[in-house]
Design an enzyme around this catalytic site. Structure first.
Site, PDB file in Angstrom:
ATOM      1  N   SER A 155       4.188  -0.482  -0.189  1.00 13.49           N
ATOM      2  CA  SER A 155       3.790  -1.251  -1.197  1.00 13.49           C
ATOM      3  C   SER A 155       4.887  -2.140  -1.522  1.00 13.49           C
ATOM      4  O   SER A 155       5.211  -2.267  -2.850  1.00 13.49           O
ATOM      5  CB  SER A 155       3.393  -0.676  -2.540  1.00 13.49           C
ATOM      6  OG  SER A 155       2.180   0.092  -2.522  1.00 13.49           O
ATOM      7  N   PRO A 156       5.615  -2.856  -0.418  1.00 13.31           N
ATOM      8  CA  PRO A 156       6.961  -3.584  -0.816  1.00 13.31           C
ATOM      9  C   PRO A 156       6.372  -5.048  -1.438  1.00 13.31           C
ATOM     10  O   PRO A 156       7.362  -5.409  -2.064  1.00 13.31           O
ATOM     11  CB  PRO A 156       7.378  -3.722   0.750  1.00 13.31           C
ATOM     12  CG  PRO A 156       6.067  -3.683   1.616  1.00 13.31           C
ATOM     13  CD  PRO A 156       5.393  -2.756   0.855  1.00 13.31           C
ATOM     14  N   LEU A 157       5.242  -5.069  -1.511  1.00 12.10           N
ATOM     15  CA  LEU A 157       4.981  -6.724  -2.237  1.00 12.10           C
ATOM     16  C   LEU A 157       4.336  -6.203  -3.436  1.00 12.10           C
ATOM     17  O   LEU A 157       3.702  -7.286  -4.356  1.00 12.10           O
ATOM     18  CB  LEU A 157       4.003  -7.402  -1.364  1.00 12.10           C
ATOM     19  CG  LEU A 157       4.401  -7.598   0.155  1.00 12.10           C
ATOM     20  CD1 LEU A 157       3.601  -8.595   1.080  1.00 12.10           C
ATOM     21  CD2 LEU A 157       5.819  -8.523  -0.235  1.00 12.10           C
ATOM     22  N   GLY A 158       4.177  -5.017  -3.956  1.00 14.11           N
ATOM     23  CA  GLY A 158       3.387  -4.645  -5.389  1.00 14.11           C
ATOM     24  C   GLY A 158       2.301  -3.788  -5.301  1.00 14.11           C
ATOM     25  O   GLY A 158       1.866  -3.504  -6.308  1.00 14.11           O
ATOM     26  N   LEU A 182       3.037 -11.630  -6.788  1.00 16.59           N
ATOM     27  CA  LEU A 182       4.549 -11.285  -6.821  1.00 16.59           C
ATOM     28  C   LEU A 182       5.226 -12.698  -7.377  1.00 16.59           C
ATOM     29  O   LEU A 182       6.146 -12.457  -7.901  1.00 16.59           O
ATOM     30  CB  LEU A 182       4.785 -10.994  -5.499  1.00 16.59           C
ATOM     31  CG  LEU A 182       6.180 -10.549  -5.179  1.00 16.59           C
ATOM     32  CD1 LEU A 182       6.322  -9.593  -4.011  1.00 16.59           C
ATOM     33  CD2 LEU A 182       7.222 -11.745  -5.007  1.00 16.59           C
ATOM     34  N   GLY A 183       4.690 -13.815  -6.757  1.00 18.00           N
ATOM     35  CA  GLY A 183       5.454 -15.078  -7.075  1.00 18.00           C
ATOM     36  C   GLY A 183       5.505 -15.241  -8.751  1.00 18.00           C
ATOM     37  O   GLY A 183       6.270 -15.703  -9.399  1.00 18.00           O
ATOM     38  N   HIS A 225       3.563  13.746   3.456  1.00 16.23           N
ATOM     39  CA  HIS A 225       3.254  12.692   2.518  1.00 16.23           C
ATOM     40  C   HIS A 225       3.972  12.699   1.464  1.00 16.23           C
ATOM     41  O   HIS A 225       4.120  11.737   0.881  1.00 16.23           O
ATOM     42  CB  HIS A 225       1.643  12.775   2.570  1.00 16.23           C
ATOM     43  CG  HIS A 225       0.944  11.520   2.385  1.00 16.23           C
ATOM     44  ND1 HIS A 225      -0.177  10.992   2.759  1.00 16.23           N
ATOM     45  CD2 HIS A 225       1.414  10.549   1.494  1.00 16.23           C
ATOM     46  CE1 HIS A 225      -0.283   9.663   2.188  1.00 16.23           C
ATOM     47  NE2 HIS A 225       0.472   9.521   1.760  1.00 16.23           N
ATOM     48  N   GLY A 244      -0.213 -10.635  -4.425  1.00 14.15           N
ATOM     49  CA  GLY A 244      -0.769 -12.138  -4.530  1.00 14.15           C
ATOM     50  C   GLY A 244      -0.109 -12.665  -5.576  1.00 14.15           C
ATOM     51  O   GLY A 244       0.053 -13.735  -5.638  1.00 14.15           O
ATOM     52  N   TYR A 291      -5.951   8.446   4.269  1.00 11.49           N
ATOM     53  CA  TYR A 291      -6.623   6.943   3.860  1.00 11.49           C
ATOM     54  C   TYR A 291      -7.838   6.820   4.360  1.00 11.49           C
ATOM     55  O   TYR A 291      -8.242   6.585   5.347  1.00 11.49           O
ATOM     56  CB  TYR A 291      -5.372   6.056   4.593  1.00 11.49           C
ATOM     57  CG  TYR A 291      -3.990   5.994   4.208  1.00 11.49           C
ATOM     58  CD1 TYR A 291      -3.544   6.477   3.196  1.00 11.49           C
ATOM     59  CD2 TYR A 291      -3.144   5.231   5.012  1.00 11.49           C
ATOM     60  CE1 TYR A 291      -2.222   6.493   2.681  1.00 11.49           C
ATOM     61  CE2 TYR A 291      -1.766   5.368   4.849  1.00 11.49           C
ATOM     62  CZ  TYR A 291      -1.424   5.821   3.580  1.00 11.49           C
ATOM     63  OH  TYR A 291      -0.170   5.684   3.269  1.00 11.49           O
TER      64      TYR A 291
END
Length: 281
Positions: A204-207, A215-216, A124, A213, A53
């Site tokens: 990357s659970p939220l995308g 996601l919704g 990894h 931001g 990273y």
């Protein structure tokens, strides 16, 4: 903060994915450190990092060094790092799953983190040029030598997970795979981990960076359920994942204090069976 277990060790049910704090779009160091401190204040006791990273090959290990700085004098936090990815000039990515490389990478991570043993060390990504058993065999040796306390793998399919657990003599502690509303193809790996009682850490659970931001907007059900509960779609997403199985420990990436604070609060959101069915659909 609610807790779950990785290899028998109790950790927060939501972890912090530190990757966004070290890529070429990284925030100022002061903001990154404040993000980590906020996570700790919210009860987060799992931080996920990796030697690769970084912005490119010139600052390889940047994220591990950042985590080490933030955790000076702090006890009770599991640091999960990874080896097997390399960086190339210009910001590219490579793979090296050779046992000798993984062992040397582990030694370098020990130095950067300033510890005698790594809490959770993960391979990894499979290297197509190296048999999986050989790469994972290096983790088994590191476990036996006391260089790492727990061993995990990342980006593995079900057959590879079973093979890794066999090579490790049943000591596979975690599997870290991509999983989100936009990427549900890791459901078989999640289900296998639940069956074998191995921690499943969705990355990357939220995308992912740049998409969390939205996601919704992309998945209306998460926004609608969030409005009904008075919380963000992102909180709904993490609570939905936690409801999948007790072995699930999401590690949402964050580079802002506000975002990790919101994510950590997902442990308090109770979704109904109707909510979960709607989100699954």
């Amino acid at each position: 903060m609610l807790t779950r277990r990785i290899g028998g060790v109790e950790v927060s049910a939501i972890g912090l994915g530190a990757m966004p704090m070290s890529l070429d779009s990284r925030p100022e160091r002061a903001q990154a450190l404040e993000t980590i401190r906020t996570a700790l204040d919210k009860g987060v006791t799992l931080i996920d990092t990796a030697d690769a990273y970084s912005a490119d090959d010139r600052d390889f290990g940047h994220n591990e060094e950042l985590i080490a700085e933030a955790l000076k004098g702090v006890d009770g936090v599991m640091v999960a790092t990874k080896g097997g990815h390399t960086r190339t000039p210009g910001g590219g990515w490579g793979l090296n799953g050779r046992p000798e490389y993984l062992k040397s990478a582990c030694e370098a991570s020990l130095r950067r983190l300033g510890v005698d043993a790594i809490d959770l060390y993960q391979f990894h990504r499979p290297d197509p040029d190296v048999p999986t058993a050989e790469s994972v065999g290096a983790l088994a040796e590191l476990l036996d030598e006391g260089k790492i306390r727990l061993a995990g793998v990342s980006n593995f399919d079900p057959a590879q997970i079973r093979e890794a657990n066999e090579v490790l003599g049943g000591r596979l502690a975690s599997v870290q795979n991509q999983f989100s509303p936009a990427f549900r193809s890791s459901e078989p790996e999640l289900e296998l981990c639940a069956e074998l009682d191995i921690a499943f850490l969705p990355w990357s659970p939220l995308g992912g960076i740049g998409s969390a931001g939205e996601l919704g907007a992309r998945f209306a059900a998460f926004s609608e359920v969030g409005r009904a509960h008075g919380v963000s779609p992102q909180q709904v997403c993490l609570a939905w994942m936690l409801a999948k199985a007790p072995q699930v420990v999401p590690i949402p990436g964050s580079s802002r204090p506000a975002s990790i604070s919101d994510s950590a609060d997902a442990v308090h959101l109770e979704l109904s069976e109707e909510d979960l069915a709607r989100l699954d659909g």
